[in-house]
Design an enzyme around this catalytic site. Structure first.
Site, PDB file in Angstrom:
ATOM      1  N   LYS A  43       4.107  -6.673   8.196  1.00 39.02           N
ATOM      2  CA  LYS A  43       3.974  -5.386   7.524  1.00 39.02           C
ATOM      3  C   LYS A  43       5.229  -4.587   7.814  1.00 39.02           C
ATOM      4  O   LYS A  43       5.643  -4.456   8.972  1.00 39.02           O
ATOM      5  CB  LYS A  43       2.725  -4.639   7.993  1.00 39.02           C
ATOM      6  CG  LYS A  43       2.445  -3.404   7.159  1.00 39.02           C
ATOM      7  CD  LYS A  43       1.048  -2.861   7.415  1.00 39.02           C
ATOM      8  CE  LYS A  43       0.731  -1.721   6.461  1.00 39.02           C
ATOM      9  NZ  LYS A  43      -0.647  -1.221   6.679  1.00 39.02           N
TER      10      LYS A  43
ATOM     11  N   GLY B  39       0.831  -1.186   0.000  1.00 33.61           N
ATOM     12  CA  GLY B  39       0.000   0.000   0.000  1.00 33.61           C
ATOM     13  C   GLY B  39       0.867   1.238   0.000  1.00 33.61           C
ATOM     14  O   GLY B  39       2.059   1.178  -0.312  1.00 33.61           O
TER      15      GLY B  39
ATOM     16  N   ASP C 260     -10.517   4.776   7.842  1.00 30.01           N
ATOM     17  CA  ASP C 260     -10.354   4.264   6.480  1.00 30.01           C
ATOM     18  C   ASP C 260     -11.142   2.960   6.319  1.00 30.01           C
ATOM     19  O   ASP C 260     -10.700   2.037   5.636  1.00 30.01           O
ATOM     20  CB  ASP C 260      -8.873   4.044   6.158  1.00 30.01           C
ATOM     21  CG  ASP C 260      -8.620   3.833   4.667  1.00 30.01           C
ATOM     22  OD1 ASP C 260      -9.460   4.260   3.836  1.00 30.01           O
ATOM     23  OD2 ASP C 260      -7.575   3.233   4.331  1.00 30.01           O
TER      24      ASP C 260
END
Length: 189
Positions: free
Chosen positions: A32, A12, A140
């Protein structure tokens, strides 16, 4: 040394997610990692770290569990979390709409129906209600940030721009924890 990299799962704006084997616990997890181009920029580094801290503090069956927060040898922060092996809620919504016609909802070949989607939506609402009760706003939330596991899991992911009510958006330095309202001395509900 602890993790064996098995490849990229996705990426992302701020990070990439890798499929790794945790050699100490002998289990597969998602890692991540902050993208290298953002590592020298304090605000992106702090926002990334806060994502891991916030998600780790939200212990709910429909919120991605975070296992560890650390730093790679190249000084990029990372956190490990549950690996979800199926698909996003966005993909399921699209599939159900494609397989249905005006006014007639059908069950897809993969077993998704309007009723099953609504049950998943209720789990999403439970997760977000839990977070809000603890002073955390996702900011989000969208079907692409909800993962559906092969065994009925409904998991809200990507807390990267989450905000804790009462705390500024400019976050404290790396050594300071991000603390939501439920973690400030009370037990929460």
């Amino acid at each position: 040394g602890r993790y064996h990299d098995l490849g990229l799962l996705g990426q992302g704006g701020m990070g990439e997610v890798r499929h790794v084997l945790d050699l100490e616990l002998n289990r597969y997890v998602a890692m991540k990692i902050l993208r290298s181009e953002w590592n020298d920029q304090t605000k992106y580094r702090l926002r990334f770290i806060s994502e891991g801290q916030i998600a780790a503090q939200l212990e709910h069956p429909n919120i991605i569990p975070v296992y560890e927060l650390g730093e790679l040898p190249d000084k990029r922060p990372y956190f490990t979390m549950q690996i979800i092996r199926d698909r996003s809620f966005r993909d399921v919504i699209s599939e159900v709409h494609q397989d249905s016609s005006a006014g007639h909802w059908r069950t897809t070949k993969s077993g998704w129906s309007l009723n099953r989607m609504l049950n998943a939506f209720l789990k999403i609402c439970d997760a977000i209600g839990y977070a809000h009760n603890r002073g955390v706003i996702h900011r989000d939330l969208k079907p692409g940030n909800v993962m559906l596991g092969e065994h009925g899991e409904v998991i809200v992911v990507d807390w990267g721009i989450a905000k804790i009510q009462g705390q500024p958006d400019v976050l404290m330095d790396f050594a300071e924890p991000v603390i939501s309202t439920f973690n400030s001395g009370g037990h929460g509900t």
